[in-house]
Design a protein around this motif. Structure first.
Motif, PDB file in Angstrom:
ATOM      1  N   SER A  29       0.822  -1.210   0.000  1.00 48.48           N
ATOM      2  CA  SER A  29       0.000   0.000   0.000  1.00 48.48           C
ATOM      3  C   SER A  29       0.857   1.262   0.000  1.00 48.48           C
ATOM      4  O   SER A  29       0.604   2.200  -0.765  1.00 48.48           O
ATOM      5  N   MET A  30       1.861   1.311   0.847  1.00 48.08           N
ATOM      6  CA  MET A  30       2.704   2.503   0.945  1.00 48.08           C
ATOM      7  C   MET A  30       3.540   2.704  -0.321  1.00 48.08           C
ATOM      8  O   MET A  30       3.768   3.829  -0.741  1.00 48.08           O
ATOM      9  N   TYR A  31       3.969   1.605  -0.927  1.00 48.80           N
ATOM     10  CA  TYR A  31       4.711   1.718  -2.189  1.00 48.80           C
ATOM     11  C   TYR A  31       3.824   2.334  -3.269  1.00 48.80           C
ATOM     12  O   TYR A  31       4.210   3.269  -3.962  1.00 48.80           O
ATOM     13  N   LEU A  32       2.608   1.816  -3.410  1.00 50.49           N
ATOM     14  CA  LEU A  32       1.695   2.309  -4.436  1.00 50.49           C
ATOM     15  C   LEU A  32       1.227   3.727  -4.141  1.00 50.49           C
ATOM     16  O   LEU A  32       0.942   4.499  -5.070  1.00 50.49           O
ATOM     17  N   ALA A  33       1.162   4.102  -2.875  1.00 48.52           N
ATOM     18  CA  ALA A  33       0.736   5.452  -2.497  1.00 48.52           C
ATOM     19  C   ALA A  33       1.698   6.511  -3.036  1.00 48.52           C
ATOM     20  O   ALA A  33       1.293   7.644  -3.294  1.00 48.52           O
ATOM     21  N   GLN A  34       2.957   6.134  -3.250  1.00 45.58           N
ATOM     22  CA  GLN A  34       3.934   7.062  -3.822  1.00 45.58           C
ATOM     23  C   GLN A  34       3.502   7.556  -5.193  1.00 45.58           C
ATOM     24  O   GLN A  34       3.886   8.647  -5.612  1.00 45.58           O
ATOM     25  N   GLY A  87       0.258   7.840  -6.028  1.00 43.81           N
ATOM     26  CA  GLY A  87      -1.095   8.371  -5.939  1.00 43.81           C
ATOM     27  C   GLY A  87      -2.206   7.348  -5.777  1.00 43.81           C
ATOM     28  O   GLY A  87      -3.379   7.698  -5.798  1.00 43.81           O
ATOM     29  N   VAL A  88      -1.870   6.074  -5.606  1.00 44.93           N
ATOM     30  CA  VAL A  88      -2.894   5.060  -5.374  1.00 44.93           C
ATOM     31  C   VAL A  88      -3.386   5.204  -3.936  1.00 44.93           C
ATOM     32  O   VAL A  88      -2.576   5.219  -3.012  1.00 44.93           O
ATOM     33  N   PRO A  89      -4.700   5.323  -3.730  1.00 41.36           N
ATOM     34  CA  PRO A  89      -5.212   5.452  -2.365  1.00 41.36           C
ATOM     35  C   PRO A  89      -4.784   4.270  -1.488  1.00 41.36           C
ATOM     36  O   PRO A  89      -4.712   3.128  -1.975  1.00 41.36           O
ATOM     37  N   PRO A  90      -4.501   4.517  -0.208  1.00 38.33           N
ATOM     38  CA  PRO A  90      -4.043   3.437   0.671  1.00 38.33           C
ATOM     39  C   PRO A  90      -4.966   2.224   0.710  1.00 38.33           C
ATOM     40  O   PRO A  90      -4.477   1.093   0.718  1.00 38.33           O
ATOM     41  N   ILE A  91      -6.287   2.430   0.719  1.00 44.55           N
ATOM     42  CA  ILE A  91      -7.199   1.282   0.758  1.00 44.55           C
ATOM     43  C   ILE A  91      -7.040   0.442  -0.504  1.00 44.55           C
ATOM     44  O   ILE A  91      -6.986  -0.785  -0.433  1.00 44.55           O
ATOM     45  N   ALA A  92      -6.925   1.085  -1.665  1.00 43.82           N
ATOM     46  CA  ALA A  92      -6.734   0.340  -2.915  1.00 43.82           C
ATOM     47  C   ALA A  92      -5.435  -0.455  -2.862  1.00 43.82           C
ATOM     48  O   ALA A  92      -5.377  -1.609  -3.299  1.00 43.82           O
ATOM     49  N   GLY A  93      -4.383   0.147  -2.314  1.00 48.28           N
ATOM     50  CA  GLY A  93      -3.110  -0.562  -2.177  1.00 48.28           C
ATOM     51  C   GLY A  93      -3.219  -1.751  -1.242  1.00 48.28           C
ATOM     52  O   GLY A  93      -2.654  -2.815  -1.502  1.00 48.28           O
TER      53      GLY A  93
END
Length: 158
Positions: free
Chosen positions: A21-26, A28-34
């Motif tokens: 989740s934190m990697y994808l958040a970089q 712009g992916v929302p944390p829940i989606a990650g």
């Protein structure tokens, strides 16, 4: 999909899901989606209902529904039903990562066309076009780097 070892600690699994989740958040992916994506990558069984996912990652059903829709639209997650059941199950689409990456690469090439048009509009050497020129050079470099990329696995290339 490889199943996690049976003795893997649930907290370790959830820590890994959070890293995804934190990697994808970089980007712009929302944390829940990650978290959903991370969970569906590691869960057993690989198909999960919205209730199972919500419970596993600690998300509300409303937030989960929005994020599952986004991941489905992006091509990462597919929806399945089982005969005689009304429950919808979600799972990672086979080959999704490569397809999504290849679509992003095609987008890079498309943006090169847009920046080329901007350079033509302003004149390629004008001071006003400096920001466009910088973007064009970077995206053109990326497009060329990926132009002849082989498929990740045989048979998945579009």
């Amino acid at each position: 999909m490889t199943k996690p070892a049976p003795d893997v600690d649930r907290d370790q699994v959830l820590d890994w899901v959070e890293r995804v989740s934190m990697y994808l958040a970089q980007d712009g992916v929302p944390p829940i989606a990650g978290r959903v994506l991370g969970w569906l990558m590691i869960c057993d069984p690989p198909e999960q209902s919205a209730g199972q996912i919500a419970e596993a990652i600690g998300a509300s059903r409303a937030s989960l529904t929005t994020n599952l829709r986004m991941l489905t639209t992006m091509g990462f997650v597919g929806r399945h039903t089982r005969p005689g059941e009304r429950t919808v199950y979600h799972r990672i689409v086979e080959g999704a990562s490569e397809k999504v990456i290849r679509r992003q690469i095609a987008g890079i090439a498309s943006f090169c066309d847009i920046t080329a048009d901007g350079l033509a509009l302003l004149g390629p050497d004008s001071a006003r076009a400096a920001r466009i020129r910088e973007a064009h050079q970077a995206f053109e470099w990326m497009a060329k780097a990926f132009e002849n990329a082989p498929p990740i696995t045989p048979g998945t290339q579009e």
